[in-house]
Design an enzyme around this catalytic site. Structure first.
Site, PDB file in Angstrom:
ATOM      1  N   ASP A  49      -6.395  -5.834  -6.743  1.00 28.62           N
ATOM      2  CA  ASP A  49      -6.963  -4.723  -7.507  1.00 28.62           C
ATOM      3  C   ASP A  49      -5.894  -3.891  -8.208  1.00 28.62           C
ATOM      4  O   ASP A  49      -4.776  -3.752  -7.705  1.00 28.62           O
ATOM      5  CB  ASP A  49      -7.742  -3.788  -6.576  1.00 28.62           C
ATOM      6  CG  ASP A  49      -9.030  -4.393  -6.063  1.00 28.62           C
ATOM      7  OD1 ASP A  49      -9.298  -5.579  -6.368  1.00 28.62           O
ATOM      8  OD2 ASP A  49      -9.765  -3.691  -5.353  1.00 28.62           O
ATOM      9  N   HIS A  57      -3.443  -5.182  -3.416  1.00 29.42           N
ATOM     10  CA  HIS A  57      -3.338  -4.358  -4.625  1.00 29.42           C
ATOM     11  C   HIS A  57      -2.032  -4.628  -5.355  1.00 29.42           C
ATOM     12  O   HIS A  57      -0.961  -4.557  -4.742  1.00 29.42           O
ATOM     13  CB  HIS A  57      -3.424  -2.868  -4.267  1.00 29.42           C
ATOM     14  CG  HIS A  57      -4.729  -2.475  -3.644  1.00 29.42           C
ATOM     15  ND1 HIS A  57      -5.019  -2.719  -2.325  1.00 29.42           N
ATOM     16  CD2 HIS A  57      -5.821  -1.856  -4.178  1.00 29.42           C
ATOM     17  CE1 HIS A  57      -6.249  -2.280  -2.058  1.00 29.42           C
ATOM     18  NE2 HIS A  57      -6.750  -1.755  -3.155  1.00 29.42           N
TER      19      HIS A  57
END
Length: 208
Positions: free
Chosen positions: A33, A178
């Site tokens: 992400d 992430h």
């Protein structure tokens, strides 16, 4: 505190969101992400390439605008791109009209720069209202997760991220890391170990 797994009760409360894949197949769904971010996304791409693994990158539209060549590298490497809003909005703190407009802005950015539409959406922070989710589900699947690495958490140790992520990974897991500034120091210490764990345990990586 980081809750690395998602209780079944929570998953049952939101059945129209995707929490995990087929439990009968020894595969996991790697997701990243917040990128693309130079120095981090390219590190992830390199580590995946070393092992022949594939992932879905839930990109922030503004980061795609800032780093178009890096975003193209994600596609060229055979990975998948999903929508993560244009400005990483918290759905619980954003009115529906503004949230959907930001979602559409991210979608247009990806289409203009990468030449493709996305089919998957992940709400930043995992926070989205039922009204927002219902509107987005008309065109996209809303993808949540079953394994949260916690790599973004300030002060968390690499050992805990590795231990907990490996411990709860199972067939069909949707795993979140992430590729952003907050994980720049930690991610290189944990991602290679986790990817090697997947290989050693016989897990294949699939796109959504």
């Amino acid at each position: 505190m980081v809750f690395h797994g998602v209780p079944r009760l929570i998953q049952r409360l939101f059945p129209n969101r995707v929490w995990e894949g087929d439990p009968d197949t020894q595969s996991v769904f790697l997701t990243f992400d917040d990128g693309p971010v130079p120095g981090i996304t390219d590190f992830v791409l390199n580590e995946l390439d070393k092992r022949g693994q594939k992932a879905t990158f839930f990109t922030v539209g503004d980061n795609v605008c800032k780093n178009p060549s890096l975003a193209r590298e994600v596609i060229q490497a055979g990975h998948q791109v999903g929508n993560h809003t244009h400005n990483h909005l918290n759905g619980w703190k954003t009115d529906t009209e503004s949230y959907l407009s930001n979602f559409e802005k991210a979608e247009k950015t990806v289409e203009d720069i990468l030449g493709q539409k996305t089919r998957f959406f992940r709400p930043p922070y995992g926070l989205i209202t039922s009204t927002q989710a219902s509107a987005i589900r008309k065109t996209h699947q809303v993808i949540m997760w079953s394994v949260l690495s916690g790599d973004y958490r300030k002060g968390i140790s690499p050992e805990r991220v590795i231990e907990q992520s490996c411990k709860i990974t199972q067939n069909g897991s949707v795993v979140v890391f992430h590729d952003q500034e907050k994980t720049a120091e930690l991610l290189p210490k944990v991602l290679p170990h986790y990817l090697d764990f997947l290989l050693s345990e016989g897990f294949k990586t699939q796109l959504l």
